[in-house]
Design a protein around this motif. Structure first.
Motif, mmCIF file in Angstrom:
data_model
loop_
_atom_site.group_PDB
_atom_site.id
_atom_site.type_symbol
_atom_site.label_atom_id
_atom_site.label_comp_id
_atom_site.label_asym_id
_atom_site.label_seq_id
_atom_site.Cartn_x
_atom_site.Cartn_y
_atom_site.Cartn_z
ATOM 1 N N GLU A 172 0.850 -1.176 0.000
ATOM 2 C CA GLU A 172 0.000 0.000 0.000
ATOM 3 C C GLU A 172 0.888 1.229 0.000
ATOM 4 O O GLU A 172 1.891 1.279 0.690
ATOM 5 C CB GLU A 172 -0.907 0.001 1.229
ATOM 6 C CG GLU A 172 -1.714 1.248 1.349
ATOM 7 C CD GLU A 172 -2.475 1.335 2.667
ATOM 8 O OE1 GLU A 172 -3.141 2.327 2.826
ATOM 9 O OE2 GLU A 172 -2.368 0.432 3.502
ATOM 10 N N SER A 173 0.467 2.231 -0.766
ATOM 11 C CA SER A 173 1.228 3.471 -0.827
ATOM 12 C C SER A 173 0.255 4.623 -0.987
ATOM 13 O O SER A 173 -0.678 4.550 -1.778
ATOM 14 C CB SER A 173 2.177 3.420 -2.027
ATOM 15 O OG SER A 173 2.808 4.660 -2.186
ATOM 16 N N THR A 180 -4.175 6.226 -3.108
ATOM 17 C CA THR A 180 -3.709 5.060 -2.369
ATOM 18 C C THR A 180 -3.723 3.896 -3.344
ATOM 19 O O THR A 180 -4.736 3.666 -4.011
ATOM 20 C CB THR A 180 -4.639 4.749 -1.176
ATOM 21 O OG1 THR A 180 -4.682 5.896 -0.336
ATOM 22 C CG2 THR A 180 -4.136 3.557 -0.387
ATOM 23 N N GLU A 225 8.363 -1.528 -3.150
ATOM 24 C CA GLU A 225 7.533 -0.349 -2.864
ATOM 25 C C GLU A 225 8.063 0.882 -3.592
ATOM 26 O O GLU A 225 7.304 1.645 -4.174
ATOM 27 C CB GLU A 225 7.488 -0.097 -1.356
ATOM 28 C CG GLU A 225 6.533 1.001 -0.964
ATOM 29 C CD GLU A 225 6.429 1.174 0.538
ATOM 30 O OE1 GLU A 225 6.293 2.332 0.965
ATOM 31 O OE2 GLU A 225 6.475 0.174 1.272
ATOM 32 N N ASP A 226 9.383 1.069 -3.562
ATOM 33 C CA ASP A 226 9.987 2.210 -4.254
ATOM 34 C C ASP A 226 9.781 2.120 -5.766
ATOM 35 O O ASP A 226 9.476 3.121 -6.423
ATOM 36 C CB ASP A 226 11.481 2.312 -3.938
ATOM 37 C CG ASP A 226 11.752 2.722 -2.498
ATOM 38 O OD1 ASP A 226 10.823 3.235 -1.829
ATOM 39 O OD2 ASP A 226 12.891 2.507 -2.034
ATOM 40 N N GLU A 253 11.058 -5.947 -0.125
ATOM 41 C CA GLU A 253 9.750 -5.307 -0.013
ATOM 42 C C GLU A 253 9.858 -3.796 -0.178
ATOM 43 O O GLU A 253 9.044 -3.180 -0.869
ATOM 44 C CB GLU A 253 9.077 -5.662 1.312
ATOM 45 C CG GLU A 253 8.580 -7.090 1.334
ATOM 46 C CD GLU A 253 7.898 -7.440 2.650
ATOM 47 O OE1 GLU A 253 7.535 -6.529 3.416
ATOM 48 O OE2 GLU A 253 7.737 -8.644 2.894
ATOM 49 N N SER A 254 10.862 -3.190 0.441
ATOM 50 C CA SER A 254 10.999 -1.733 0.286
ATOM 51 C C SER A 254 11.478 -1.383 -1.121
ATOM 52 O O SER A 254 11.105 -0.341 -1.661
ATOM 53 C CB SER A 254 11.904 -1.141 1.354
ATOM 54 O OG SER A 254 13.245 -1.373 1.085
ATOM 55 N N TRP A 260 -2.627 -0.245 -4.187
ATOM 56 C CA TRP A 260 -2.283 -1.583 -3.718
ATOM 57 C C TRP A 260 -1.645 -2.326 -4.874
ATOM 58 O O TRP A 260 -2.177 -2.340 -5.975
ATOM 59 C CB TRP A 260 -3.534 -2.337 -3.255
ATOM 60 C CG TRP A 260 -4.158 -1.712 -2.058
ATOM 61 C CD1 TRP A 260 -5.051 -0.682 -2.025
ATOM 62 C CD2 TRP A 260 -3.914 -2.059 -0.697
ATOM 63 N NE1 TRP A 260 -5.391 -0.370 -0.748
ATOM 64 C CE2 TRP A 260 -4.704 -1.221 0.097
ATOM 65 C CE3 TRP A 260 -3.113 -3.006 -0.078
ATOM 66 C CZ2 TRP A 260 -4.713 -1.283 1.479
ATOM 67 C CZ3 TRP A 260 -3.128 -3.076 1.308
ATOM 68 C CH2 TRP A 260 -3.921 -2.229 2.072
ATOM 69 N N ALA A 267 7.355 0.501 -7.348
ATOM 70 C CA ALA A 267 5.928 0.704 -7.633
ATOM 71 C C ALA A 267 5.566 2.180 -7.532
ATOM 72 O O ALA A 267 4.815 2.710 -8.363
ATOM 73 C CB ALA A 267 5.084 -0.125 -6.673
ATOM 74 N N ARG A 268 6.094 2.864 -6.513
ATOM 75 C CA ARG A 268 5.834 4.293 -6.362
ATOM 76 C C ARG A 268 6.369 5.055 -7.578
ATOM 77 O O ARG A 268 5.692 5.913 -8.128
ATOM 78 C CB ARG A 268 6.466 4.819 -5.078
ATOM 79 C CG ARG A 268 6.181 6.312 -4.863
ATOM 80 C CD ARG A 268 6.734 6.837 -3.547
ATOM 81 N NE ARG A 268 5.937 6.297 -2.451
ATOM 82 C CZ ARG A 268 6.410 5.510 -1.487
ATOM 83 N NH1 ARG A 268 7.692 5.159 -1.499
ATOM 84 N NH2 ARG A 268 5.650 5.071 -0.531
#
Length: 170
Positions: free
Chosen positions: A1-2, A17, A42-43, A38-39, A19, A45-46
């Motif tokens: 989630e971001s 937001t 996340e980076d 995971e991070s 997913w 995907a962002r």
């Protein structure tokens, strides 16, 4: 989630937001490709969403272009995850909340109000023109016909005077 506030192509801000739905395709790569995969994911995907949002106007993101944004975000995230060798397969990106950030909401509403006022002013001007222009053309046509009639009357009197004068001289 971001959750982020992002800049759109039309220089507007949008808060969303997202997913990310992914499956591990290679457990070895997932485990050993990065200290904190995971991070990294996340980076990546962002970054994919930032790039996809930056290519669209806010109205598109808030309305009809949402699913295309999700598709493009998933495609970009998939390519980035493959390039990073994370051992993941990105299934989809789902936007669960898309809105104008509260910090710019008043300005956003002002812009919408100004656009509506502009449309209203244009409609009023077009209605006025639709009323006035035909009447002005009609008035101009009547004045022109009256002037042509007056000119014909003056010409006829002049010809009659000329004929009478020639008859007197003959």
């Amino acid at each position: 989630e971001s959750t982020d506030a992002l800049l759109c192509a039309d220089q507007s801000m949008v808060s969303l937001t997202a997913w990310l739905h992914a499956t591990i395709s290679d457990p070895h790569l997932w485990t050993y490709s990065a200290p904190d995969p995971e991070s990294v994911l996340e980076d990546l995907a962002r970054a994919a969403l930032v790039e996809a949002v930056s290519r669209r106007p806010v109205d598109d993101i808030l309305t009809t272009g949402r699913s295309a944004l999700e598709d493009e975000g998933a495609e970009r995230a998939e390519r980035a995850a493959e390039a990073a060798g994370l051992g993941l397969s990105i299934q989809s990106v789902t936007l669960s909340h898309v809105a104008v950030p509260p910090s710019v909401l008043a300005s956003f509403l002002d812009v919408i109000s100004a656009e509506e006022e502009k449309s209203r002013a244009i409609n009023l001007a077009q209605a006025y023109a639709a009323d006035v222009v035909p009447r002005a053309r009609g008035t101009a046509s009547a004045v022109l016909e009256a002037a042509e009639g007056g000119a014909a009357a003056v010409r006829a009197r002049a010809e009659a005077t000329a004929t009478h004068t020639q008859a007197l001289l003959a």
